[in-house]
Design an enzyme around this catalytic site. Structure first.
Site, PDB file in Angstrom:
ATOM      1  N   ASP A 144       0.912  -1.128   0.000  1.00  0.00           N
ATOM      2  CA  ASP A 144       0.000   0.000   0.000  1.00  0.00           C
ATOM      3  C   ASP A 144       0.954   1.179   0.000  1.00  0.00           C
ATOM      4  OD1 ASP A 144      -1.432   2.296   1.046  1.00  0.00           O
ATOM      5  OD2 ASP A 144      -3.083   0.896   1.338  1.00  0.00           O
ATOM      6  N   HIS A 145       1.083   1.861  -1.123  1.00  0.00           N
ATOM      7  CA  HIS A 145       2.215   2.789  -1.221  1.00  0.00           C
ATOM      8  C   HIS A 145       2.114   3.940  -0.215  1.00  0.00           C
ATOM      9  CE1 HIS A 145      -0.274   5.360  -3.820  1.00  0.00           C
ATOM     10  NE2 HIS A 145       0.605   6.312  -3.586  1.00  0.00           N
ATOM     11  N   HIS A 151      -5.811   2.915   1.175  1.00  0.00           N
ATOM     12  CA  HIS A 151      -4.937   3.977   1.701  1.00  0.00           C
ATOM     13  C   HIS A 151      -5.535   4.688   2.918  1.00  0.00           C
ATOM     14  CE1 HIS A 151      -2.879   3.191  -1.946  1.00  0.00           C
ATOM     15  NE2 HIS A 151      -3.572   3.990  -2.734  1.00  0.00           N
TER      16      HIS A 151
HETATM   17  C1  BG6 Z   1      -3.275   5.373  -6.173  1.00  0.00           C
HETATM   18  C2  BG6 Z   1      -4.627   5.579  -6.783  1.00  0.00           C
HETATM   19  O1  BG6 Z   1      -3.264   4.214  -5.383  1.00  0.00           O
HETATM   20  O2  BG6 Z   1      -2.955   6.504  -5.364  1.00  0.00           O
HETATM   21  C3  BG6 Z   1      -4.673   6.856  -7.593  1.00  0.00           C
HETATM   22  O3  BG6 Z   1      -4.935   4.462  -7.615  1.00  0.00           O
HETATM   23  C4  BG6 Z   1      -4.194   8.030  -6.774  1.00  0.00           C
HETATM   24  O4  BG6 Z   1      -5.969   7.099  -8.091  1.00  0.00           O
HETATM   25  C5  BG6 Z   1      -2.878   7.720  -6.078  1.00  0.00           C
HETATM   26  O5  BG6 Z   1      -4.034   9.130  -7.641  1.00  0.00           O
HETATM   27  C6  BG6 Z   1      -2.502   8.825  -5.112  1.00  0.00           C
HETATM   28  O6  BG6 Z   1      -1.222   8.598  -4.650  1.00  0.00           O
HETATM   29  P1  BG6 Z   1      -0.261   9.786  -4.219  1.00  0.00           P
HETATM   30  O7  BG6 Z   1       0.985   9.109  -3.749  1.00  0.00           O
HETATM   31  O8  BG6 Z   1      -0.065  10.653  -5.433  1.00  0.00           O
HETATM   32  O9  BG6 Z   1      -0.962  10.536  -3.132  1.00  0.00           O
END
Ligand code: BG6
Length: 505
Positions: free
Chosen positions: A179-180, A242
């Site tokens: 989950d990044h 997230h």
């Molecule tokens: C991704 C979603 O997991 O996270 C995207 O699929 C979203 O829709 C993105 O834009 C947002 O990530 P970050 O790191 O730019 O906040």
């Protein structure tokens, strides 16, 4: 760290180009990858090793936070990449892959540690995992690990089916679910913040906290992902994973010197204590929205329904906000407000903790109007912390004014989420990965929302692109509180703007 072979499914895809190759390169450049590096890229198209290496170099030039300098080191890095053709459904391709992996292990003197990174659509996770097992790729003398990334299913049942498939080939402790958001440095810092600051540690509970707001606002729209996004929406794309992960990270209470197992068990405790939503309470606690045409940074932008590839009658949500409660003695009575959406006014991921007003009316004889103390944790794109306090303004007869103490990390060259996460997976440290229990319990919590959405019983509120989201979301907070945005949380603007924004939001 023990060296290993990195087997990358989907090596010609977008994620590999944008995130995985740059992450490997930066780990390599920081000297974090011990021993010889072996990366075997896989894809459907036939490519020579040289073409594949040229693609890797191209990706570094475009996406790496550190530009690749022409050097023998860079050559050494690129030569670690080899390519094999693989059709996900063909068992003989896995046998060829096994020979390739074994040959590289022999040539480089690598132990049989194998990292399988599945940068492919989720429909391929199950088949790939069983072929890894059937072909013998998974029979190693060292360790084997699997990295996958959301979506882990589309609802509770499909997530369970997927997990059953995976668990036939990999044990839970071998599965690293990315989950990044958990790789973002400020999210990784949350625990440290709580535990190395006795002041915060003492305050982290319902006695002092009035409410917690977790926001992930984006300015982008659906981009080129109409096919995926229109079937996922903000609930599946951001909220189930997230946002609920941020909630767990914020609310868990860890013992000192905790282990990855402690982290998992405390996160499980939080998510399993989130009060389930009853069907007839859904509409008061959940707000779904969809962006209409509007203006962003002075430019007109189209509404969701006019985006290429989106059906004209789509009822998909591009925004979702929720009010939820954690039934735990430490958090009882504290509302958590969570929201995420596309085409909003600002790009900002943050947690705002609003502290209680301890002076009751009886003690506050002079009717001093105090702004709440706020702790703002900015997770991205800028990282930082700020604490809002009240102080006396000597120029205004000692009237109170809120001031903000700010810390901005100001370091543009921080490791990226994928660097942190790939590194941890190589070390076998699961602290910042989503455990199956968390995934399952998160689906369980959102399942009534999915069902109500499908039944058409949850309204969809339009909001203008470039705004702060649908007005209905402000009502979740009741009369005395409001969403704390960039402008409403700024001390000088606090009372007047905040109230105005709230009223007209
Ligand atoms: C991704 C979603 O997991 O996270 C995207 O699929 C979203 O829709 C993105 O834009 C947002 O990530 P970050 O790191 O730019 O906040």
């Amino acid at each position: 760290m023990e060296s290993s072979t990195f087997v990358l499914f989907g090596a010609t895809g977008d994620l590999a180009k944008r995130k995985i190759f740059p992450a490997l390169y930066n780990l390599f450049a920081d000297g974090k990858l011990s021993g010889p590096l072996s990366v075997i890229g896989l894809g459907r198209r036939a490519l020579t090793n040289e073409t594949f290496q040229a693609q890797v170099l191209d990706s570094l030039r475009t996406f790496s936070r550190r530009p690749p300098a022409d050097s023998p080191e860079l050559q050494r890095f690129l030569l670690a990449f080899e390519y094999s053709v693989l059709d996900v459904g063909r068992p003989e391709d896995y046998r060829k892959l096994l020979e390739h992996v074994l040959r590289r292990e022999r040539e480089l003197g690598l132990p049989q540690n194998r990292m399988f990174y599945l940068s492919v659509g989720p429909e391929f996770f199950g088949p790939i995992a069983s072929n890894i097992q059937a072909s013998g790729l998974g029979d190693t003398e060292g360790w084997k690990r699997l990295i996958i990334e959301k979506p882990f299913g589309r609802d509770l049942q499909s997530a369970r089916e997927l997990n059953d498939n995976l668990s036939q080939a990999f044990r839970e402790e071998e599965i690293f679910r990315i989950d990044h958001f958990l790789g973002k440095p400020m999210v990784q810092n949350l625990e440290v913040l709580k535990y190395s600051n006795p002041v915060l540690r003492a305050l982290w509970q319902n006695r002092y906290i009035s409410n917690v707001q977790i926001t992930a606002a984006e300015t982008v729209g659906v981009e080129e992902r109409a096919g995926y996004y229109d079937k996922s929406g903000a609930l599946r794309d951001m909220f189930q994973n997230h946002m609920l992960q941020l909630l767990m990270m914020m609310a868990m209470q860890l013992p000192k010197d905790s282990t990855p197992e402690d982290v998992r068990s405390k996160k499980r405790h939080v998510i399993s204590s989130v009060r389930p939503l009853l069907e007839d309470e859904l509409a008061q606690n959940i707000v779904r929205g969809q962006y209409a045409a509007g203006e962003l940074k002075g430019k007109p932008v189209p509404g969701y329904l006019s985006e290429p590839g989106i059906p004209a009658a789509s009822q998909n949500e591009t925004y979702i906000a929720a009010r939820l409660f954690i039934d735990d003695p430490l958090w009882s009575g504290v509302p958590f407000y969570i929201r995420t959406g596309k085409r909003l006014k600002e790009k900002s991921t943050r947690i705002v903790i609003e502290f209680k007003e301890p002076l009751s009316d009886i003690h506050n004889k002079h009717k001093i109007s105090l702004e709440p103390n706020l702790l703002v944790i900015n997770i991205g794109p800028e990282e930082g912390l700020s604490l809002q306090l009240n102080t006396k303004d000597p120029r205004r007869h000692g009237e109170l004014e809120p001031v903000s103490i700010r810390h901005e990390s100001g370091n543009p060259d921080l490791p990226e989420a994928y660097e942190n996460l790939i590194y941890d997976a190589m070390l076998g440290d699961a602290t910042f990965f989503a455990h199956w229990d968390e995934v399952e319990l998160s689906w369980q919590w959102v399942q009534p929302i999915i069902e109500a959405t499908e039944a058409g019983t949850l309204p969809l509120h339009p909001y203008a692109a470039g705004s702060n989201g649908p007005a209905a979301a402000a009502e979740l907070l009741g009369e005395d509180h409001w969403w704390l945005d960039e402008e409403t949380a700024a001390p000088a603007a606090q009372s007047e703007t905040a109230k105005a924004v709230r009223q007209g939001a």
